[in-house]
Each structure stands twice: as C-alpha cells, then as structure tokens.
Motif scaffolding. Structure first.
Motif, mmCIF file in Angstrom:
data_model
loop_
_atom_site.group_PDB
_atom_site.id
_atom_site.type_symbol
_atom_site.label_atom_id
_atom_site.label_comp_id
_atom_site.label_asym_id
_atom_site.label_seq_id
_atom_site.Cartn_x
_atom_site.Cartn_y
_atom_site.Cartn_z
ATOM 1 N N ILE A 184 0.813 -1.216 0.000
ATOM 2 C CA ILE A 184 0.000 0.000 0.000
ATOM 3 C C ILE A 184 0.848 1.267 0.000
ATOM 4 N N TYR A 185 1.945 1.289 0.775
ATOM 5 C CA TYR A 185 2.736 2.519 0.850
ATOM 6 C C TYR A 185 3.370 2.850 -0.502
ATOM 7 N N GLU A 186 3.669 1.814 -1.304
ATOM 8 C CA GLU A 186 4.191 2.062 -2.641
ATOM 9 C C GLU A 186 3.073 2.509 -3.581
ATOM 10 N N LYS B 229 2.490 6.187 -3.378
ATOM 11 C CA LYS B 229 3.444 6.985 -4.146
ATOM 12 C C LYS B 229 3.070 7.008 -5.630
ATOM 13 N N VAL B 230 2.653 5.850 -6.133
ATOM 14 C CA VAL B 230 2.261 5.766 -7.545
ATOM 15 C C VAL B 230 1.048 6.641 -7.814
ATOM 16 N N TRP C 66 2.655 6.013 -17.276
ATOM 17 C CA TRP C 66 2.856 4.830 -16.461
ATOM 18 C C TRP C 66 3.998 5.114 -15.479
ATOM 19 N N PRO C 67 4.054 4.386 -14.372
ATOM 20 C CA PRO C 67 5.154 4.606 -13.416
ATOM 21 C C PRO C 67 6.526 4.480 -14.038
ATOM 22 N N SER C 68 6.679 3.500 -14.941
ATOM 23 C CA SER C 68 7.953 3.347 -15.643
ATOM 24 C C SER C 68 7.739 3.796 -17.082
ATOM 25 N N ASN C 69 8.170 4.994 -17.382
ATOM 26 C CA ASN C 69 7.893 5.579 -18.699
ATOM 27 C C ASN C 69 9.222 5.990 -19.344
#
Length: 319
Positions: free
Chosen positions: A253-255, A258-259, A270-273
């Motif tokens: 949940i804590y991650e 952040k997202v 997206w988070p990894s872009n």
C-alpha cells in the motif's frame, strides 16, 4: 471557502476484490490532495467479515469505519440500503464518493454554492434527454414517475449539508428505492433519486462538471477533472484507476500511495515511462511482460518475457 466536511464511502464487497481496491485507491487520492478532510467508510456486516488484508488498512487509514446492519441481499442491494440513508449515519456536511473515483485537486470550495444538496448532471451532458440511461427511462415509466427535473444528476458524487430538507429527502429516497426494488427487483438507485428530488422541497444545486468528470466514452479530457469518475470501465489500462488496480497485485500500500501521487500529477503516464517502455508497447502491445515493465516490475517482466520468448521459439520449430 466551504466549511469543513466529511468524505464518505459505502463499501459492500466480497473481500479482496476490485471494489475494495478501488475504495482504497480513491481514499489515498483524497488523503494526498485534501489531507485535512476526515474520511468515513460505511460497510455492511457481511463486508466487514469478508475483508482480509484490507481490513487493517481501512481501520488504520479512515478517521471512522461504521459497520451497518442491513437486510439480506446481494452487494448492490446492501450498498444502496446504506447509501440511500446516508444522512442518518453522517449528519453533517458530507461529500459522498463512489469507489470508482480519484480526487485530483483541493475540494475546499465544493460546497460553497450548495444550500441543501448538489450534483453534477449525468454523463456531464447539457441536454436533459442525454442525461438519462435507457434503463432509467424504462424504470421511471414502470413506476409512473414523471420526468420533469431541470437536470438529471449522477448519484456517484454528491455534496450535502445536513438540513431538515436533506433529511426528508433521504427518507423519501430510501422509501422510493425500496418501492422500486420491490416492484422491479432492481437494485439501482438513480430512478428513485430522480423521483425523490422531483417531489422534495429540497434546493438542488448543479455543481460544475469538474467535480464529477465522468469517463463514459473514453474521449473525456480527464486532466480537467477535480474528481474523476471512471465508471464506464474502471479496470481499463487506458485510465489511471486501471493502472492502480493492476499495481495493487504487486506492490504494498505505501508504494501504491506513491504511484497514485505521481499518476494524479500526470494521468496519462505509467510509473515506468521512457524509451524502453514505448518500444515494448509499440512492438508487443499490452502483453504481460510489457505491463510488468511499465508498472516498474522489471524482474517479473524479464521472467515473463523469457517464457514468452521460449514459447515462440518452440512454436517456430514445431512448424
């Protein structure tokens, strides 16, 4: 600036399902953009028993969790039983949010123009005829409820002050919903909402559409919404809520918090872009290993790609 108010959710869930996950995501968005607001979660006793890993989160995260005793029925019935009586449980200024929402901006002023209760027109349409679902019209006709409202609101987001008129309105809404359910065996609350507004002395305020920007056709400029309501297809990877639900299968949940914070700032990313993400998406579409890469789970992505590559090689040599 509006006076302080409460944000309310109603959850009826089988436990670790998308309804519970969407509620968590929406609450996290409220906490990020409006940290001073109290959040109250209302659930039925069956849902409280069903929740597993989410249970501690809800109790730790919300300012208050209320377990409501409801009659037997499916999840929609139990949900509407609570929702149509909301003022009985929260008798103060309240913003109700469906679970399939994300809050992107400060909401301090949302109730400043509201005397009793405020909604956004259904589908964000200006034309009255386009605000009604076909099923709404059919149900209202079966119930002999006239269609004479100035506008037909979407019941997934609304703001009320706990005035006597609002208390009476909720009483009528619940009774009309029960009557409609008894006759048509449908759990939907919108037709009863319209009839209750039509027959009430309540002052109905039309809120700006950015307080409930409804994603229906996939062409909405979602970055214009203070509250995004993704009810057409909430799990679609074209929208931030779908990305978040996918991420919840992999990240704590804590991650996720952040997202969500990053997605609220740039809804289309997206988070990894980057170059690799764009190449994979353009070359392979949304295969599993591409999704893993784009949500930042690169080890999962490499393992998934290895399986994909091996299967392709075996297929090629089997021909």
């Amino acid at each position: 600036m509006s006076k302080s108010f409460t944000v309310a959710y109603v959850l009826t869930s089988a436990g670790n399902d998308n309804y519970a996950k969407m509620t968590i995501a929406s609450m996290l968005s409220v906490r990020h953009t409006n940290p001073s607001l109290d959040i109250v979660l209302l659930m039925d006793a069956l849902t409280e028993e069903s929740l597993t890993s989410e249970k501690s989160f809800f109790y730790d995260f919300c300012n208050k969790v209320l377990s409501i005793k409801t009659p037997n029925g499916n999840s929609v019935f139990r949900n509407r039983w609570i929702k149509t009586q909301l003022v009985n449980y929260i008798n103060s200024s309240t913003l109700f949010l469906d679970s399939d929402t994300l809050v992107r901006s400060c909401l301090d002023n949302i109730g400043s123009s509201v005397t009793d209760i405020g909604f956004v027109p259904n589908h964000n349409m200006r034309c009255q005829k386009k605000q009604l679902w076909v099923s709404d019209i059919e149900d209202m006709d079966h119930m002999n409820w006239p269609r004479t409202l100035k506008f037909y609101p979407n019941g997934g987001v609304f703001f009320y002050h706990a005035t006597p008129a609002v208390t009476k309105f909720f009483e009528n809404w619940h009774l009309n919903w029960l009557e409609c359910y008894s006759r048509l065996k449908k759990g939907r609350d919108q037709p009863a909402l319209y009839e209750s507004l039509r027959t009430s002395d309540i002052k109905l305020t039309e809120l700006q559409k950015n307080y409930n920007l409804q994603v229906v056709l996939g062409t909405e400029p979602i970055d214009e919404g203070k509250i995004i309501h993704i009810y057409a297809n909430p799990t679609s990877l074209n929208y931030p809520l779908g990305k978040i639900l996918l991420l919840m299968n992999f990240l704590p949940i804590y991650e996720i918090a952040k997202v969500i914070n990053r997605l609220l700032e740039n809804l289309y990313q997206w988070p990894s872009n980057g170059i690799i993400s764009n190449f994979l998406k353009d070359r392979y579409g949304f295969k599993d290993f591409v999704l893993y890469w784009m949500i930042g789970q690169k080890i999962f992505s490499i393992k998934s790609f290895s399986k994909y590559f091996i299967s392709r090689v075996k297929f090629k040599f089997s021909i």
